[in-house]
Design a protein around this motif. Structure first.
Motif, short mmCIF file in Angstrom:
data_model
loop_
_atom_site.label_atom_id
_atom_site.label_comp_id
_atom_site.label_asym_id
_atom_site.label_seq_id
_atom_site.Cartn_x
_atom_site.Cartn_y
_atom_site.Cartn_z
N VAL A 154 0.86 -1.19 0.00
CA VAL A 154 0.00 0.00 0.00
C VAL A 154 0.90 1.23 0.00
O VAL A 154 1.76 1.38 0.88
CB VAL A 154 -0.95 0.02 1.22
N SER A 155 0.70 2.11 -0.96
CA SER A 155 1.47 3.35 -1.05
C SER A 155 0.53 4.49 -1.37
O SER A 155 -0.59 4.28 -1.85
CB SER A 155 2.56 3.24 -2.13
N ALA A 156 0.97 5.71 -1.11
CA ALA A 156 0.14 6.89 -1.37
C ALA A 156 1.05 8.08 -1.65
O ALA A 156 2.17 8.17 -1.14
CB ALA A 156 -0.78 7.19 -0.18
N ALA A 157 0.54 9.00 -2.47
CA ALA A 157 1.28 10.22 -2.82
C ALA A 157 0.28 11.26 -3.29
O ALA A 157 -0.83 10.94 -3.71
CB ALA A 157 2.34 9.94 -3.90
N THR A 158 0.69 12.52 -3.21
CA THR A 158 -0.14 13.63 -3.69
C THR A 158 0.25 13.97 -5.12
O THR A 158 1.43 14.11 -5.43
CB THR A 158 0.05 14.87 -2.80
#
Length: 439
Positions: free
Chosen positions: A361-365
């Protein structure tokens, strides 16, 4: 604008009005100063010509010979400086005329003993002249005409007006620059108000600051009152939704328990569970719609995923699923916490169910939105299957527990918040689910 009507800019209107007023003021000032300069130059020339008239009159009364009255520049031929005296049949001329004459277009009355008056005429060579005429009374009246080249009047005036026009042009540019700065300074509170409203819409602040200029303060007060009213309406809507949820979920739960002993095949109980899922789904949708798009609630992403990882790690302990969460601590989404848990839970649980042993699971703007990627090393989906699983209640494998509502509900919730959901192939080999939510 959306309807094709051109936008009416306050800055353009203010600058346009300022430009018209400045140009009008400069034109009026130029005309007024031009008239003043003309009177000044003409007065200087009249004084010089009148001085020669006084000298000629005194010479006539004293009987002085004309040669003694021919002081420069009246003794030089050509330039246009000249004088002539007519007394009876006698005519006395300056040396510059060389026997020629001065022809006046309007000599004025010959019996006027008043002060010298202006007149226009031409010299012996046709050159335009500006003259002063005096009638001297007596037994034999005399007329004295003293002339100067017309250029002596308009030449200095033309030079002065050229310099004046240049100075007024520079002054106009400076005034326009100052007015442009003034308009920008005056409209600065409106720009700050737009930024504050955008912050309220994004959820970074609850109200517009009340410290505003006197002209904008009433508008800000009305905006804050509207925000407060919307907040109260939202709280009432949430209360109604909660009451409805409680009123429906309790009878459904009771009905499910009553059917447990009378429905050995579980068909009716599954229908009740399906009804319960649909009710909860539409209640969540009503809650999100009450927020009119992206919620103003700011929910940190990393803590929610950490709690979800811990729960699913225990749930899939026998399978040995390793869930790796790589999310920055300061990442925040504009979404209700319960809805965020619902969406993330559906995606991560789906990945754990189909993976071979690894979930990432990864996230970025990116572009004002938060993109959360959930990837697994399972079999993945081809494009046709990925489109099929988005349909409500559609399951590709009936042997795996579930109802087929997880991904469709996640998609609908994401769209209600102004985001979306897409499925693609992961570099781990399985499915990659990308959830987009407003930052």
């Amino acid at each position: 604008m959306a309807d094709g009507t051109p936008r009416r800019s306050l800055r353009t209107r203010l600058l346009g009005a300022a430009l018209v007023l400045v140009l009008a003021a400069l034109v009026v000032a130029g005309l007024a100063i031009g008239v003043i300069l003309h009177r000044f130059v003409r007065g200087q020339l009249d004084g010089r010509l009148d001085a020669q008239i006084v000298a000629l009159r005194a010479g006539l009364e004293a009987g002085i010979l004309p040669e003694t009255l021919d002081a420069p520049p009246y003794d030089r031929p050509g330039p246009g400086w000249a004088w002539i005296v007519r007394r009876g049949s006698e005519t006395i001329r300056s040396g510059s005329l060389r026997g020629g004459d001065i022809r006046l277009s309007d000599p004025g009355p010959e019996d006027d003993p008043g002060p010298p008056h202006p007149a226009w005429g031409t010299g012996p060579r046709g050159q335009p002249l500006y003259a002063r005429v005096l009638t001297v009374p007596g037994p034999t009246p005399a007329t004295i005409v003293v002339a100067a080249p017309e250029g002596e009047l308009y030449g200095p005036l033309r030079e002065a007006l050229t310099s004046l026009a240049l100075a007024l042009g520079i002054l106009g540019l400076c005034l326009l620059a100052g007015l442009a700065f003034q308009v920008r300074l005056g409209l600065a509170p409106l720009r700050r108000l737009r930024v504050d409203l955008a912050a309220v819409r994004a959820g970074t602040q609850e109200r517009v600051p009340a410290e505003q200029p006197a002209e904008i303060a009433p508008v800000v007060a009305e905006l804050n009152a509207l925000l407060d009213q919307n907040a109260r309406n939202l709280e009432r809507a949430r209360g109604h939704v909660a009451n409805l949820a409680h009123a429906l979920k309790t009878p459904l739960a009771t009905l499910s328990m009553a059917l447990a002993a009378r429905d050995p095949d579980g068909d009716l109980r599954r229908q009740v569970e399906d009804m319960d899922r649909r009710v909860r789904h539409h209640l969540r949708r009503a809650r999100a719609a009450a927020l009119e798009g992206a919620a103003r609630t700011r929910t940190p992403l990393a803590p929610r995923l950490t709690d979800l990882r811990d729960a699913l790690t225990r749930l899939y302990a026998e399978k040995g699923v390793a869930i790796v969460v790589a999310v920055p601590d300061g990442l925040v989404v504009s979404c209700e916490g319960q809805d965020l848990d619902e969406m993330l839970g559906n995606l991560v649980d789906n990945a754990c169910r189909w993976c071979r042993g690894r979930v990432r699971v990864s996230a970025a703007t990116e572009d004002g939105a938060v993109r959360v990627r959930v990837e697994d090393d399972g079999p993945g989906l081809d494009p046709e299957a990925a489109a099929a699983v988005m349909a409500r209640g559609r399951r590709l494998d009936e042997g795996v527990p579930g109802h087929g509502f997880g991904l469709p509900i996640t998609l609908e919730l994401a769209e209600l918040y102004g985001g979306g959901l897409s499925l693609d192939r992961s570099d781990l080999g399985g499915l990659r689910s990308e959830l987009r939510l407003p930052a």
